[in-house]
Design a protein around this motif. Sequence first.
Motif, PDB file in Angstrom:
ATOM      1  N   UNK A   6       0.730  -1.147  -0.176  1.00 56.52           N
ATOM      2  CA  UNK A   6      -0.002  -0.145   0.079  1.00 56.52           C
ATOM      3  C   UNK A   6       0.764   0.982  -0.185  1.00 56.52           C
ATOM      4  N   UNK A   7       0.790   2.000  -0.844  1.00 55.93           N
ATOM      5  CA  UNK A   7       1.540   3.237  -1.245  1.00 55.93           C
ATOM      6  C   UNK A   7       0.598   4.635  -0.931  1.00 55.93           C
ATOM      7  N   UNK A   8       1.292   5.373   0.036  1.00 55.42           N
ATOM      8  CA  UNK A   8       0.147   6.475   0.484  1.00 55.42           C
ATOM      9  C   UNK A   8       0.797   7.643   0.436  1.00 55.42           C
ATOM     10  N   UNK A   9       0.267   8.382  -0.438  1.00 53.58           N
ATOM     11  CA  UNK A   9       1.111   9.863  -0.730  1.00 53.58           C
ATOM     12  C   UNK A   9       0.002  10.819  -1.328  1.00 53.58           C
ATOM     13  N   UNK A  10       0.469  12.031  -1.728  1.00 48.36           N
ATOM     14  CA  UNK A  10      -0.398  13.221  -2.049  1.00 48.36           C
ATOM     15  C   UNK A  10      -0.637  12.846  -3.403  1.00 48.36           C
ATOM     16  N   UNK A  11      -1.584  13.575  -4.124  1.00 45.69           N
ATOM     17  CA  UNK A  11      -1.987  13.553  -5.492  1.00 45.69           C
ATOM     18  C   UNK A  11      -0.683  13.602  -6.421  1.00 45.69           C
ATOM     19  N   UNK A  12      -0.085  14.541  -6.060  1.00 48.14           N
ATOM     20  CA  UNK A  12       1.108  14.975  -7.005  1.00 48.14           C
ATOM     21  C   UNK A  12       2.274  13.952  -6.805  1.00 48.14           C
ATOM     22  N   UNK A  13       2.276  13.237  -5.800  1.00 46.71           N
ATOM     23  CA  UNK A  13       3.564  12.339  -5.837  1.00 46.71           C
ATOM     24  C   UNK A  13       3.126  10.744  -5.696  1.00 46.71           C
ATOM     25  N   UNK A  14       1.919  10.409  -5.696  1.00 48.03           N
ATOM     26  CA  UNK A  14       1.514   8.811  -5.571  1.00 48.03           C
ATOM     27  C   UNK A  14       1.906   8.176  -6.638  1.00 48.03           C
ATOM     28  N   UNK A  15       1.909   8.653  -7.810  1.00 46.26           N
ATOM     29  CA  UNK A  15       2.153   7.606  -8.980  1.00 46.26           C
ATOM     30  C   UNK A  15       3.598   7.526  -9.181  1.00 46.26           C
ATOM     31  N   UNK A  16       4.432   8.549  -8.908  1.00 49.96           N
ATOM     32  CA  UNK A  16       6.089   8.192  -8.586  1.00 49.96           C
ATOM     33  C   UNK A  16       6.232   7.205  -7.802  1.00 49.96           C
ATOM     34  N   UNK A  17       5.828   7.115  -6.541  1.00 52.65           N
ATOM     35  CA  UNK A  17       6.006   6.078  -5.383  1.00 52.65           C
ATOM     36  C   UNK A  17       5.408   4.741  -5.789  1.00 52.65           C
ATOM     37  N   UNK A  33      -4.429   8.121  -1.402  1.00 49.39           N
ATOM     38  CA  UNK A  33      -3.968   9.593  -1.477  1.00 49.39           C
ATOM     39  C   UNK A  33      -4.517  10.363  -0.069  1.00 49.39           C
ATOM     40  N   UNK A  34      -4.647   9.608   0.897  1.00 47.46           N
ATOM     41  CA  UNK A  34      -5.128  10.114   2.155  1.00 47.46           C
ATOM     42  C   UNK A  34      -4.995   9.086   3.275  1.00 47.46           C
ATOM     43  N   UNK A  35      -5.164   9.587   4.732  1.00 40.95           N
ATOM     44  CA  UNK A  35      -5.114   8.481   5.571  1.00 40.95           C
ATOM     45  C   UNK A  35      -6.577   7.727   5.647  1.00 40.95           C
ATOM     46  N   UNK A  36      -7.551   8.534   5.273  1.00 41.37           N
ATOM     47  CA  UNK A  36      -8.861   7.662   5.355  1.00 41.37           C
ATOM     48  C   UNK A  36      -8.960   6.635   4.189  1.00 41.37           C
ATOM     49  N   UNK A  37      -8.218   6.890   3.094  1.00 39.72           N
ATOM     50  CA  UNK A  37      -8.131   6.130   2.146  1.00 39.72           C
ATOM     51  C   UNK A  37      -7.245   5.035   2.262  1.00 39.72           C
ATOM     52  N   UNK A  38      -6.421   5.235   2.962  1.00 43.39           N
ATOM     53  CA  UNK A  38      -5.231   4.148   3.428  1.00 43.39           C
ATOM     54  C   UNK A  38      -5.900   3.196   4.296  1.00 43.39           C
ATOM     55  N   UNK A  39      -6.645   3.550   5.372  1.00 38.35           N
ATOM     56  CA  UNK A  39      -7.318   3.058   6.415  1.00 38.35           C
ATOM     57  C   UNK A  39      -8.307   2.186   5.836  1.00 38.35           C
ATOM     58  N   UNK A  40      -9.156   2.377   4.784  1.00 40.87           N
ATOM     59  CA  UNK A  40     -10.074   1.860   4.271  1.00 40.87           C
ATOM     60  C   UNK A  40      -9.502   0.873   3.253  1.00 40.87           C
ATOM     61  N   UNK A  41      -8.410   0.954   2.596  1.00 38.69           N
ATOM     62  CA  UNK A  41      -7.566  -0.202   2.042  1.00 38.69           C
ATOM     63  C   UNK A  41      -7.053  -1.214   2.886  1.00 38.69           C
ATOM     64  N   UNK A  42      -6.707  -0.901   3.980  1.00 38.73           N
ATOM     65  CA  UNK A  42      -5.981  -1.870   5.049  1.00 38.73           C
ATOM     66  C   UNK A  42      -7.385  -2.936   5.378  1.00 38.73           C
ATOM     67  N   UNK A  43      -8.575  -2.565   5.426  1.00 39.92           N
ATOM     68  CA  UNK A  43      -9.536  -3.220   5.625  1.00 39.92           C
ATOM     69  C   UNK A  43     -10.201  -4.181   4.427  1.00 39.92           C
ATOM     70  N   UNK A  44     -10.020  -3.774   3.203  1.00 40.97           N
ATOM     71  CA  UNK A  44     -10.373  -4.192   2.181  1.00 40.97           C
ATOM     72  C   UNK A  44      -9.421  -5.133   1.191  1.00 40.97           C
ATOM     73  N   UNK A  45      -8.172  -4.989   1.480  1.00 42.31           N
ATOM     74  CA  UNK A  45      -7.234  -5.899   0.477  1.00 42.31           C
ATOM     75  C   UNK A  45      -6.438  -6.477   1.416  1.00 42.31           C
ATOM     76  N   UNK A  46      -5.530  -7.434   0.975  1.00 41.86           N
ATOM     77  CA  UNK A  46      -4.491  -8.097   1.584  1.00 41.86           C
ATOM     78  C   UNK A  46      -3.096  -7.446   1.364  1.00 41.86           C
ATOM     79  N   UNK A  47      -2.663  -6.862   2.322  1.00 47.82           N
ATOM     80  CA  UNK A  47      -1.487  -5.992   2.296  1.00 47.82           C
ATOM     81  C   UNK A  47      -0.200  -6.531   3.198  1.00 47.82           C
ATOM     82  N   UNK A  48       0.914  -6.452   2.353  1.00 47.98           N
ATOM     83  CA  UNK A  48       2.065  -7.060   3.218  1.00 47.98           C
ATOM     84  C   UNK A  48       2.982  -6.075   3.618  1.00 47.98           C
ATOM     85  N   UNK A  49       2.753  -4.765   3.041  1.00 47.65           N
ATOM     86  CA  UNK A  49       3.831  -3.710   3.788  1.00 47.65           C
ATOM     87  C   UNK A  49       2.996  -2.453   3.236  1.00 47.65           C
ATOM     88  N   UNK A  50       3.491  -1.400   3.923  1.00 45.09           N
ATOM     89  CA  UNK A  50       2.931   0.015   3.834  1.00 45.09           C
ATOM     90  C   UNK A  50       3.964   0.917   3.574  1.00 45.09           C
TER      91      UNK A  50
END
Length: 309
Positions: A6-17, A33-50
């Motif tokens: 899971x890559x979490x960054x601003x709209x301007x930087x997320x694609x590069x990361x 691209x936000x804390x809220x979206x990251x939190x939801x993704x942790x619930x919805x998808x298998x993630x092995x690193x952030x």
Amino acid sequence: MNRNVLCVDTDQRIDAVADTIDADDSLTALRATSVAEATATLDDAPVVCVVTAYDLDDGTGLDVVAAVREQLPQTPTVLFTDRRPDEIDTESFGETIVEYLNRDLPDADDRLQFITNDVIDHSAQVSFLAPEDEDERLDALARYEVESLPITESFERLTDLIAEHFDAAVSFIGLIERDEENLLACHGGDWDSVTREETICTHSMLQEDVMVVEDIRADGRFSENELLENLGIRSYAGANMTTPDGHVIGQVCLLDYEVRSYDDEERARLQQFAETAMEILELRQSLRDAQAGGTAVGPDAADTAEVER
């Protein structure tokens, strides 16, 4: 098996990361691209690193770390930021595995790929959670002289009954030692022990209620578990065996080769089976203690804990 990062960054930087992560064939980037979206993704998808930036539109990387600690506490996090370490409250990381990488370094992209792979491999190999009362729990477990107690046949009958009742491929009764889970009986599998790193029970024992994993491959805590993958295990349910003084020393569990759920009634029934297993263990130990002390005990005393079909 996908190693979702899971890559979490601003709209301007997320694609590069995310592109840096995707450039490694062993990794797959998920974007937020936000804390809220990251939190939801942790619930919805298998993630092995952030991998998270520090400065986000609705908070900071520390908020992402807090979400990881709450939802997937064994999942490593890489703080990828141009903030200096002295600008970051590292005490807030708690027990979450956090690495720091300055994104202004000239070889930051290569380092990000290396560090991400390294923390994933490291956390999978050496990390497992232990309850706060681990020392007292192990002392409580040691009081049961399991190797010399005549419990094998009783537990084998019980696991047969559990598997039949739930129509499950595998049922087992296991005691959780310091480094491994010792399986006292196992219907549907020929397993004697499993390491604490490999067994889901080391997570289940931390929960008060029955723990159910409907789809192991969709759960970031276990989607990288090679043992479960090799055995074809897709679902899990586990209930605590708790001593009279409140220490969880083992689990009664169900495994299946297909995704499945358990309703409230089924979970309650599994917990009853776990209580029965604990009663059998208690009664066998009490019988042994009584015999050692010269107290006469009826021959059927240890078989009074039964569960109706």
